[in-house]
Motif scaffolding. Sequence first.
Motif, PDB file in Angstrom:
ATOM      1  N   GLU A 151      -2.795  22.758   5.042  1.00 30.59           N
ATOM      2  CA  GLU A 151      -2.082  23.730   4.217  1.00 30.59           C
ATOM      3  C   GLU A 151      -1.197  24.638   5.075  1.00 30.59           C
ATOM      4  O   GLU A 151      -0.092  25.013   4.674  1.00 30.59           O
ATOM      5  CB  GLU A 151      -3.079  24.582   3.434  1.00 30.59           C
ATOM      6  CG  GLU A 151      -3.843  23.817   2.367  1.00 30.59           C
ATOM      7  CD  GLU A 151      -4.969  24.637   1.769  1.00 30.59           C
ATOM      8  OE1 GLU A 151      -5.142  25.812   2.176  1.00 30.59           O
ATOM      9  OE2 GLU A 151      -5.682  24.115   0.884  1.00 30.59           O
ATOM     10  N   ALA A 152      -1.696  24.998   6.257  1.00 32.46           N
ATOM     11  CA  ALA A 152      -0.969  25.939   7.113  1.00 32.46           C
ATOM     12  C   ALA A 152       0.117  25.260   7.947  1.00 32.46           C
ATOM     13  O   ALA A 152       1.069  25.925   8.373  1.00 32.46           O
ATOM     14  CB  ALA A 152      -1.951  26.645   8.048  1.00 32.46           C
ATOM     15  N   TRP A 153      -0.008  23.956   8.185  1.00 32.57           N
ATOM     16  CA  TRP A 153       0.855  23.286   9.151  1.00 32.57           C
ATOM     17  C   TRP A 153       2.355  23.377   8.839  1.00 32.57           C
ATOM     18  O   TRP A 153       3.156  23.640   9.747  1.00 32.57           O
ATOM     19  CB  TRP A 153       0.434  21.830   9.320  1.00 32.57           C
ATOM     20  CG  TRP A 153       1.369  21.048  10.196  1.00 32.57           C
ATOM     21  CD1 TRP A 153       2.127  19.974   9.844  1.00 32.57           C
ATOM     22  CD2 TRP A 153       1.675  21.299  11.578  1.00 32.57           C
ATOM     23  NE1 TRP A 153       2.876  19.539  10.904  1.00 32.57           N
ATOM     24  CE2 TRP A 153       2.618  20.328  11.979  1.00 32.57           C
ATOM     25  CE3 TRP A 153       1.244  22.255  12.494  1.00 32.57           C
ATOM     26  CZ2 TRP A 153       3.137  20.290  13.268  1.00 32.57           C
ATOM     27  CZ3 TRP A 153       1.763  22.213  13.786  1.00 32.57           C
ATOM     28  CH2 TRP A 153       2.691  21.244  14.162  1.00 32.57           C
ATOM     29  N   PRO A 154       2.833  23.156   7.602  1.00 34.29           N
ATOM     30  CA  PRO A 154       4.285  23.207   7.381  1.00 34.29           C
ATOM     31  C   PRO A 154       4.920  24.520   7.837  1.00 34.29           C
ATOM     32  O   PRO A 154       5.987  24.517   8.460  1.00 34.29           O
ATOM     33  CB  PRO A 154       4.420  23.003   5.868  1.00 34.29           C
ATOM     34  CG  PRO A 154       3.207  22.207   5.497  1.00 34.29           C
ATOM     35  CD  PRO A 154       2.110  22.760   6.372  1.00 34.29           C
ATOM     36  N   GLU A 155       4.273  25.631   7.550  1.00 33.21           N
ATOM     37  CA  GLU A 155       4.819  26.928   7.966  1.00 33.21           C
ATOM     38  C   GLU A 155       4.707  27.106   9.475  1.00 33.21           C
ATOM     39  O   GLU A 155       5.631  27.601  10.128  1.00 33.21           O
ATOM     40  CB  GLU A 155       4.103  28.062   7.236  1.00 33.21           C
ATOM     41  CG  GLU A 155       4.729  29.420   7.497  1.00 33.21           C
ATOM     42  CD  GLU A 155       4.120  30.507   6.636  1.00 33.21           C
ATOM     43  OE1 GLU A 155       4.658  31.626   6.643  1.00 33.21           O
ATOM     44  OE2 GLU A 155       3.103  30.251   5.956  1.00 33.21           O
ATOM     45  N   LEU A 156       3.580  26.687  10.046  1.00 31.17           N
ATOM     46  CA  LEU A 156       3.430  26.785  11.489  1.00 31.17           C
ATOM     47  C   LEU A 156       4.481  25.938  12.197  1.00 31.17           C
ATOM     48  O   LEU A 156       5.095  26.376  13.171  1.00 31.17           O
ATOM     49  CB  LEU A 156       2.025  26.322  11.902  1.00 31.17           C
ATOM     50  CG  LEU A 156       0.858  27.225  11.522  1.00 31.17           C
ATOM     51  CD1 LEU A 156      -0.464  26.513  11.773  1.00 31.17           C
ATOM     52  CD2 LEU A 156       0.920  28.536  12.299  1.00 31.17           C
ATOM     53  N   LYS A 157       4.687  24.730  11.718  1.00 29.70           N
ATOM     54  CA  LYS A 157       5.649  23.809  12.333  1.00 29.70           C
ATOM     55  C   LYS A 157       7.039  24.429  12.405  1.00 29.70           C
ATOM     56  O   LYS A 157       7.765  24.246  13.386  1.00 29.70           O
ATOM     57  CB  LYS A 157       5.687  22.501  11.540  1.00 29.70           C
ATOM     58  CG  LYS A 157       6.684  21.483  12.072  1.00 29.70           C
ATOM     59  CD  LYS A 157       6.729  20.256  11.170  1.00 29.70           C
ATOM     60  CE  LYS A 157       7.806  19.286  11.627  1.00 29.70           C
ATOM     61  NZ  LYS A 157       7.905  18.115  10.712  1.00 29.70           N
ATOM     62  N   ALA A 158       7.420  25.152  11.370  1.00 25.78           N
ATOM     63  CA  ALA A 158       8.758  25.751  11.328  1.00 25.78           C
ATOM     64  C   ALA A 158       8.933  26.876  12.338  1.00 25.78           C
ATOM     65  O   ALA A 158      10.062  27.263  12.649  1.00 25.78           O
ATOM     66  CB  ALA A 158       9.040  26.278   9.919  1.00 25.78           C
ATOM     67  N   MET A 159       7.818  27.402  12.877  1.00 27.41           N
ATOM     68  CA  MET A 159       7.896  28.581  13.738  1.00 27.41           C
ATOM     69  C   MET A 159       7.529  28.327  15.194  1.00 27.41           C
ATOM     70  O   MET A 159       7.852  29.141  16.060  1.00 27.41           O
ATOM     71  CB  MET A 159       6.966  29.677  13.189  1.00 27.41           C
ATOM     72  CG  MET A 159       7.337  30.165  11.813  1.00 27.41           C
ATOM     73  SD  MET A 159       6.046  31.242  11.107  1.00 27.41           S
ATOM     74  CE  MET A 159       6.032  32.594  12.278  1.00 27.41           C
ATOM     75  N   ILE A 160       6.861  27.206  15.499  1.00 27.44           N
ATOM     76  CA  ILE A 160       6.249  27.068  16.819  1.00 27.44           C
ATOM     77  C   ILE A 160       7.207  26.687  17.935  1.00 27.44           C
ATOM     78  O   ILE A 160       6.852  26.827  19.114  1.00 27.44           O
ATOM     79  CB  ILE A 160       5.089  26.054  16.795  1.00 27.44           C
ATOM     80  CG1 ILE A 160       5.599  24.661  16.401  1.00 27.44           C
ATOM     81  CG2 ILE A 160       3.984  26.522  15.877  1.00 27.44           C
ATOM     82  CD1 ILE A 160       4.527  23.585  16.494  1.00 27.44           C
ATOM     83  N   CYS A 161       8.394  26.207  17.619  1.00 18.55           N
ATOM     84  CA  CYS A 161       9.294  25.713  18.664  1.00 18.55           C
ATOM     85  C   CYS A 161      10.415  26.688  19.023  1.00 18.55           C
ATOM     86  O   CYS A 161      11.269  26.364  19.852  1.00 18.55           O
ATOM     87  CB  CYS A 161       9.888  24.365  18.243  1.00 18.55           C
ATOM     88  SG  CYS A 161       8.651  23.055  18.122  1.00 18.55           S
TER      89      CYS A 161
END
Length: 308
Positions: A151-161
Amino acid sequence: MTIGETRPPFSGPRDPGDAWAVGPDGTRMWGRFGSAGLLVVDPSRGVLMQHRALWSHFGGTWGIPGGARHEGEAAIDAALRESHEEAGVPADALEPLFTQVLDLGFWTYTTAVAWTTRAFEPAIADAESLALSWIPVEGVQDLPLHPRFAEAWPELKAMICRRPVLIVDAANVVGARPDGWWRDRPGAAARLLAELEQTVSAGLPAGLLGLDAHTAWPDVVVVLEGEATAAGPPDRAAGTPRLDVVQAAGSGDDEIVARVRALRADDGAAPVTVATSDRGLRGRVAELGARSIGAGALREVLDRGSLS
């Protein structure tokens, strides 16, 4: 460990935090003082993922190392400790990027995200992992993920790089408080730099940078102009490497605009926030795709000091 985790087997003295937190409706979450996990991002290898032990909640799925916070322990410290205990992650090979907090009222789970500063190989150090692997960012969603991490991954993915950037109009921020700064402009600028170093090292409220997170560690560019340039850059040995001091040769506003233009020129550009109350400057940087905050908003954070 991850949200709602089954209690692991213990082989030594337990901290008071290694216990269930119970909500008003009887819901139980592991970690009397909350829990935290660490998402490690390596620019060449992707993210460090943990294949979870079969005995755990949602065993056999993939998530991130983590577990219960100890009594009085900061969330990011807990995430670093747990990742070292479970996966041998060395804290001195990381630099923080941001944290996100899931707050259920009676219990919190903090996801801390950090970038690697040098290569290392994780090692299974306890019974909580079937495997530890570097997974390319684009391949994470193909794994059978722990439901809460999925559930959290899509938002995390957009911010981690991308590390956010805060550009500070020093003259405007210093001038926001009538404390006699005009009598010693270099001294006032030096005090601002010292305050920024202390606060940035501890992390800034992510909302200040327009991020949907709790705490963030941005790159900070402080632009000095006129007499204030005599303050010079801080001692880099003592300060944070994420703070860059620019001594403008001419107009500070023009230097800030040039910096924003250069940062926003690249594909996948990092989000840029400019701290200034100058309406003209705010309009100029907005045209380049940067957001801005008033000098008072930054001043309030600096006066309040570091986040706990």
